[in-house]
Design a protein around this motif. Structure first.
Motif, PDB file in Angstrom:
ATOM      1  N   GLU A 137     -93.375   4.425   0.029  1.00 15.38           N
ATOM      2  CA  GLU A 137     -93.273   5.496  -1.352  1.00 15.38           C
ATOM      3  C   GLU A 137     -92.589   4.729  -2.537  1.00 15.38           C
ATOM      4  OE1 GLU A 137     -94.390  10.108  -3.681  1.00 15.38           O
ATOM      5  OE2 GLU A 137     -94.400   9.787  -0.811  1.00 15.38           O
ATOM      6  N   ILE A 138     -93.054   4.409  -3.385  1.00 19.58           N
ATOM      7  CA  ILE A 138     -93.070   3.845  -4.854  1.00 19.58           C
ATOM      8  C   ILE A 138     -93.184   4.775  -6.513  1.00 19.58           C
ATOM      9  CG2 ILE A 138     -92.127   2.439  -6.052  1.00 19.58           C
ATOM     10  CD1 ILE A 138     -90.814   0.901  -3.257  1.00 19.58           C
ATOM     11  N   ALA A 139     -92.554   5.476  -6.394  1.00 17.52           N
ATOM     12  CA  ALA A 139     -92.659   6.668  -7.460  1.00 17.52           C
ATOM     13  C   ALA A 139     -92.702   5.852  -8.624  1.00 17.52           C
ATOM     14  CB  ALA A 139     -91.558   7.189  -7.514  1.00 17.52           C
ATOM     15  N   GLU A 140     -94.121   6.659  -9.548  1.00 14.95           N
ATOM     16  CA  GLU A 140     -93.995   5.819 -10.987  1.00 14.95           C
ATOM     17  C   GLU A 140     -93.130   5.598 -11.437  1.00 14.95           C
ATOM     18  OE1 GLU A 140     -96.981   7.076 -13.033  1.00 14.95           O
ATOM     19  OE2 GLU A 140     -97.995   8.637 -12.007  1.00 14.95           O
ATOM     20  N   LYS A 141     -91.956   6.258 -11.787  1.00 17.53           N
ATOM     21  CA  LYS A 141     -90.482   5.878 -12.251  1.00 17.53           C
ATOM     22  C   LYS A 141     -89.614   5.455 -11.764  1.00 17.53           C
ATOM     23  CE  LYS A 141     -89.544   8.088 -15.599  1.00 17.53           C
ATOM     24  NZ  LYS A 141     -89.664   7.970 -17.302  1.00 17.53           N
ATOM     25  N   THR A 142     -90.315   4.464 -10.505  1.00 10.17           N
ATOM     26  CA  THR A 142     -89.436   4.180  -9.804  1.00 10.17           C
ATOM     27  C   THR A 142     -88.726   2.415 -10.788  1.00 10.17           C
ATOM     28  OG1 THR A 142     -90.169   4.213  -7.393  1.00 10.17           O
ATOM     29  CG2 THR A 142     -88.536   2.204  -8.470  1.00 10.17           C
ATOM     30  N   ALA A 143     -87.794   2.122 -10.673  1.00  9.68           N
ATOM     31  CA  ALA A 143     -87.122   1.234 -11.796  1.00  9.68           C
ATOM     32  C   ALA A 143     -87.656  -0.434 -11.410  1.00  9.68           C
ATOM     33  CB  ALA A 143     -86.113   1.204 -12.679  1.00  9.68           C
ATOM     34  N   LEU A 144     -87.730  -1.267 -11.481  1.00  9.69           N
ATOM     35  CA  LEU A 144     -87.676  -2.819 -10.922  1.00  9.69           C
ATOM     36  C   LEU A 144     -86.401  -3.438 -11.555  1.00  9.69           C
ATOM     37  CD1 LEU A 144     -88.301  -5.362  -9.024  1.00  9.69           C
ATOM     38  CD2 LEU A 144     -89.304  -5.994 -11.029  1.00  9.69           C
ATOM     39  N   ARG A 162     -94.502   0.420 -15.328  1.00 11.00           N
ATOM     40  CA  ARG A 162     -93.190   1.455 -14.913  1.00 11.00           C
ATOM     41  C   ARG A 162     -91.736   0.243 -15.196  1.00 11.00           C
ATOM     42  NH1 ARG A 162     -96.885   1.843 -10.393  1.00 11.00           N
ATOM     43  NH2 ARG A 162     -96.486   3.223  -8.339  1.00 11.00           N
ATOM     44  N   PRO A 163     -91.412   1.053 -14.987  1.00  4.92           N
ATOM     45  CA  PRO A 163     -89.464   0.518 -15.864  1.00  4.92           C
ATOM     46  C   PRO A 163     -89.025  -0.854 -15.509  1.00  4.92           C
ATOM     47  CG  PRO A 163     -89.338   2.223 -14.791  1.00  4.92           C
ATOM     48  CD  PRO A 163     -90.310   2.179 -14.522  1.00  4.92           C
ATOM     49  N   VAL A 164     -88.614  -1.746 -16.446  1.00  6.16           N
ATOM     50  CA  VAL A 164     -88.155  -3.375 -15.824  1.00  6.16           C
ATOM     51  C   VAL A 164     -87.235  -2.816 -15.992  1.00  6.16           C
ATOM     52  CG1 VAL A 164     -88.294  -4.995 -14.896  1.00  6.16           C
ATOM     53  CG2 VAL A 164     -90.281  -4.438 -15.126  1.00  6.16           C
ATOM     54  N   VAL A 165     -85.840  -3.378 -15.257  1.00  2.11           N
ATOM     55  CA  VAL A 165     -84.078  -3.481 -15.459  1.00  2.11           C
ATOM     56  C   VAL A 165     -84.483  -5.609 -16.192  1.00  2.11           C
ATOM     57  CG1 VAL A 165     -81.883  -3.564 -16.125  1.00  2.11           C
ATOM     58  CG2 VAL A 165     -83.943  -2.139 -15.770  1.00  2.11           C
ATOM     59  N   PHE A 166     -84.508  -5.781 -17.159  1.00  2.00           N
ATOM     60  CA  PHE A 166     -83.458  -7.315 -16.286  1.00  2.00           C
ATOM     61  C   PHE A 166     -82.218  -7.132 -16.750  1.00  2.00           C
ATOM     62  CE2 PHE A 166     -88.180  -7.424 -18.114  1.00  2.00           C
ATOM     63  CZ  PHE A 166     -88.430  -8.488 -16.959  1.00  2.00           C
ATOM     64  N   GLY A 181     -75.914   5.682 -17.132  1.00  2.00           N
ATOM     65  CA  GLY A 181     -76.989   6.775 -17.746  1.00  2.00           C
ATOM     66  C   GLY A 181     -78.281   6.216 -18.140  1.00  2.00           C
ATOM     67  N   TRP A 182     -78.950   5.174 -18.288  1.00  2.00           N
ATOM     68  CA  TRP A 182     -79.980   4.585 -18.891  1.00  2.00           C
ATOM     69  C   TRP A 182     -80.892   4.778 -17.754  1.00  2.00           C
ATOM     70  CZ3 TRP A 182     -84.530   1.577 -16.887  1.00  2.00           C
ATOM     71  CH2 TRP A 182     -85.221   1.264 -17.717  1.00  2.00           C
ATOM     72  N   LEU A 183     -80.968   4.697 -16.452  1.00  2.00           N
ATOM     73  CA  LEU A 183     -81.364   5.375 -15.418  1.00  2.00           C
ATOM     74  C   LEU A 183     -81.911   6.566 -15.203  1.00  2.00           C
ATOM     75  CD1 LEU A 183     -80.341   3.132 -12.621  1.00  2.00           C
ATOM     76  CD2 LEU A 183     -83.030   3.118 -13.842  1.00  2.00           C
ATOM     77  N   LYS A 184     -80.930   7.719 -15.727  1.00  2.00           N
ATOM     78  CA  LYS A 184     -80.505   9.048 -15.698  1.00  2.00           C
ATOM     79  C   LYS A 184     -81.191   9.908 -16.745  1.00  2.00           C
ATOM     80  CE  LYS A 184     -77.257   9.959 -12.566  1.00  2.00           C
ATOM     81  NZ  LYS A 184     -75.078   9.980 -12.459  1.00  2.00           N
ATOM     82  N   ALA A 185     -81.370   8.832 -17.458  1.00  2.00           N
ATOM     83  CA  ALA A 185     -82.373   9.631 -19.293  1.00  2.00           C
ATOM     84  C   ALA A 185     -83.444   9.207 -18.777  1.00  2.00           C
ATOM     85  CB  ALA A 185     -81.490   8.763 -20.617  1.00  2.00           C
ATOM     86  N   GLU A 186     -83.921   8.109 -17.971  1.00  2.00           N
ATOM     87  CA  GLU A 186     -85.519   7.956 -18.312  1.00  2.00           C
ATOM     88  C   GLU A 186     -86.513   8.414 -17.092  1.00  2.00           C
ATOM     89  OE1 GLU A 186     -87.406   5.821 -20.226  1.00  2.00           O
ATOM     90  OE2 GLU A 186     -85.958   5.126 -21.364  1.00  2.00           O
ATOM     91  N   GLY A 187     -85.331  10.064 -15.451  1.00  2.00           N
ATOM     92  CA  GLY A 187     -85.639  10.540 -14.996  1.00  2.00           C
ATOM     93  C   GLY A 187     -86.056   9.394 -13.300  1.00  2.00           C
ATOM     94  N   ILE A 188     -85.210   7.844 -13.458  1.00  2.00           N
ATOM     95  CA  ILE A 188     -85.167   7.771 -12.262  1.00  2.00           C
ATOM     96  C   ILE A 188     -84.554   7.718 -11.289  1.00  2.00           C
ATOM     97  CG2 ILE A 188     -85.490   5.504 -11.614  1.00  2.00           C
ATOM     98  CD1 ILE A 188     -86.703   4.223 -14.640  1.00  2.00           C
TER      99      ILE A 188
END
Length: 194
Positions: free
Chosen positions: A2-9, A48-52, A107-114
């Protein structure tokens, strides 16, 4: 899976300097760039969120050093930045783990609820593995798209050498077997998102 909707790449260090290294060092996973692009595309298409992540090397002869063209993202990554409907973060680092970069990834992931991340990029046994291990230690559900990563032949102590394929497999076994991450294929991730 399962890949959640808020999962970050988390796209780690997909930079031009690695193309320079590939001119002199054997590498594995020849389809990795295509797989990384496919992951970015599906993440952006689904909002979905992406981190480069960009490695700004402090070593003066590194092909990833700031101010040198090798520091730039590969063209297919540059063309995709800013194209998605989801949150996007540019993170820079000078060490192996994206969790020790700027801004603060945890911190960013937590703030985004990821709570779940999918990791892809370069190199499998260095920055991808270190980021994945640290993510697992911090309590994230970490998924590594193994064929959306690659590495190079490496030499260690006592003259021991591992081919790129051996190094990548060892990394996958340690991550998966050690409980830091689930190591899967790009196709599995894309199916789970779709």
């Amino acid at each position: 899976m399962e890949i959640a909707e808020k999962t970050a790449l988390v796209v780690v260090d997909v930079q031009q300097g690695f193309d320079e290294l590939a001119l002199s060092l054997p590498r594995n996973n020849p389809d990795a760039d295509e797989n990384i692009a496919a992951l970015i595309d599906v993440w952006q298409a689904t909002g979905r969120p992406v981190v480069f992540v960009r490695h700004d090397s402090v070593e003066e002869d590194s092909p990833l050093r700031r101010g040198y063209q090798g520091n730039d993202f590969k063209e297919y990554v540059r063309a995709r930045r800013g194209k998605g409907g989801g949150a996007e973060l540019l993170l820079t680092k000078s060490v192996h783990s994206a969790f020790l970069g700027t801004p603060d990834l945890d911190g960013w992931l937590k703030a985004e609820g990821i709570g779940q991340i999918v990791v892809a990029g370069i190199q499998t046994n260095f920055c991808v593995e270190t980021t994945s291990r640290m993510g697992g230690n911090l309590g994230y559900d970490v998924v590594v798209a193994w064929d959306a990563t690659y590495t190079f032949d490496v030499e260690g102590p006592f003259g021991w050498r591992l081919s790129a394929e051996e190094a990548a497999r060892a990394s996958a076994v340690q991550l998966h077997g050690g409980g830091f991450a689930r190591v899967v294929t790009t196709a599995e991730v894309v199916r789970a998102v779709g």
